[in-house]
Design a protein around this motif. Structure first.
Motif, PDB file in Angstrom:
ATOM      1  N   ARG A   1       1.156  -1.051   0.479  1.00  0.00           N
ATOM      2  CA  ARG A   1       0.048  -0.064   0.381  1.00  0.00           C
ATOM      3  C   ARG A   1       1.276   1.349   0.440  1.00  0.00           C
ATOM      4  O   ARG A   1       0.836   1.857  -0.416  1.00  0.00           O
ATOM      5  CB  ARG A   1      -0.874   0.126   1.452  1.00  0.00           C
TER       6      ARG A   1
ATOM      7  N   ARG B   1      -4.888   5.583  -4.371  1.00  0.00           N
ATOM      8  CA  ARG B   1      -4.463   5.092  -3.446  1.00  0.00           C
ATOM      9  C   ARG B   1      -4.493   3.305  -4.010  1.00  0.00           C
ATOM     10  O   ARG B   1      -5.149   2.756  -4.743  1.00  0.00           O
ATOM     11  CB  ARG B   1      -5.433   4.843  -1.883  1.00  0.00           C
TER      12      ARG B   1
ATOM     13  N   SER C   1       1.819   3.149  -3.524  1.00  0.00           N
ATOM     14  CA  SER C   1       0.090   4.544  -3.519  1.00  0.00           C
ATOM     15  C   SER C   1       1.070   5.651  -3.819  1.00  0.00           C
ATOM     16  O   SER C   1       1.103   6.687  -3.618  1.00  0.00           O
ATOM     17  CB  SER C   1      -0.758   4.599  -1.782  1.00  0.00           C
TER      18      SER C   1
END
Ligand SMILES: *Cc1c(COP(=O)(O)O)cnc(C)c1O
Length: 347
Positions: free
Chosen positions: A269, A289, A272
């Motif tokens: 993540r 994201r 992002s």
């Protein structure tokens, strides 16, 4: 198909093993580290291929990993376990002829009690303070261990990826002080240590990341390619937003492709707004994201909508992607998800 394709090139892994082997002299054996499922590439496939290429020794982190590797490489290769002889591991060690690298007096006691005639190695701490016996502990255990003839004594470098770091010479001196003149088979170096030169090579090296195409072995051949199919494309007007938290706002009329992989597949993540994907050689920025199963990519500058976009491959290796995520190639590889359609091929 909405599944991303992970192509693993075992020829590249074999080439990297040979190239690392060529960096050391003829009296230094090159082993292969296949812990963590072969750094995410598939321990069985990697080990079988490297055994066929000439590797005679494999290292894993746990006895359970060693048992899996034993099934594919057969009886002959040595399989050593970095975590040593843990409580509850005796049956696996015996059944699969694994070699525990004993890390402490407690492990020495356990091993000599349970399997007095079985092979073992010894791991020494030369300053990293992670695994292995410290000098005083080694001194207290040396007599009974030397009597039984350890298969190997080893230590591990904390800063080998920084050649100028004074810790390298300090650990080398510490390792020598603990092991010189004892007639033991010795190992100090993983990938980074191999590149530090012959003083660090001893009798056996233990490369991992270099086999799989990662830094610090800059001459490595990339071993993985990851192509992600496009699910749909849409036009986004100036000022519209994309994805969770409205984290990206179109600063021009844009074309956005939504593709089928996300953080559940190991595409962290932290990528992002930072990663780049490739349509052939053309870079396309990830926008917004990273979702669990999806990424959104700005494909405005392409002549036509792509069918797939690549995140790992000839235009972007594991280290470049790791930089974008603020991590290291090791974590990118070992995070590669279980949901990919995995193929073992050249690319
Ligand atoms: C993981 C590991 C290796 C392999 O290290 P690379 O940096 O991947 O080459 C070697 N030795 C030990 C003790 C390890 O934990």
């Amino acid at each position: 198909m909405a599944q991303a394709n992970l192509t693993i090139n075992l020829d590249a892994v074999a080439d990297n093993w040979r190239a690392l082997d060529a960096r050391t002299g003829p009296d230094t054996e090159t082993a292969a580290v296949v812990k963590a499922d072969g750094y995410g590439l598939g321990a069985e496939r990697v080990a079988a291929r490297l055994a066929a290429t000439g590797a005679r020794t494999f290292f894993v982190a746990t006895a359970a990993e060693g048992a899996r590797v034993r099934q594919t490489v057969g009886e002959v290769p040595a399989i050593a376990v970095f975590s040593g002889h843990m409580d509850g591991d005796t049956d696996l060690i015996r059944a699969h002829d694994l070699i525990p690298m004993l890390n402490s007096t407690a492990q020495v006691d356990r091993h000599l009690d349970a399997l007095p005639d079985a092979r073992f190695g010894v791991q020494l701490d030369s300053g990293m303070n992670r695994l292995g016996m410290e000098p005083a502990e080694w001194d207290s255990q040396k007599t009974r261990l030397l009597e039984r003839g350890p298969w190997l004594v080893m230590s591990h470098l904390a800063c080998a990826d920084e050649p100028e770091h004074p810790m390298n010479a300090q650990q080398l001196a510490g390792f020598r002080a603990m092991t010189d003149g004892l007639g033991l088979r010795r190992s100090l170096s993983a990938t980074g240590g191999i590149l530090l030169g012959p003083d660090y090579h001893f009798d056996l090296t233990r490369p991992g990341i270099g086999l799989y195409g990662g830094a610090p072995f800059s001459a490595a051949v990339p071993a993985v390619q990851l192509a992600i199919p496009v699910i749909q494309c849409r036009d986004v007007a100036l000022g519209e937003t994309v994805g969770y938290g409205n984290a990206w706002i179109a600063s021009r009329p844009s074309r956005i492709a939504t593709i089928a992989a996300g953080y559940a597949d190991g595409l962290l993540r932290s990528l992002s707004g930072k990663a780049t994907l490739f349509a052939g050689a053309t870079p396309c920025p990830l926008v917004g994201r990273v979702s669990m199963d999806l990424l959104t990519i700005d494909v405005t500058d392409l002549d036509e909508d792509p069918e797939t976009l690549e995140i790992l491959g000839p235009y972007q290796g594991v280290d470049a992607l790791a930089d974008a995520a603020g991590t290291i190639g090791y974590e990118i590889l070992t995070s590669l998800g279980a949901r990919y359609d995995r193929r073992y091929n050249r690319f």
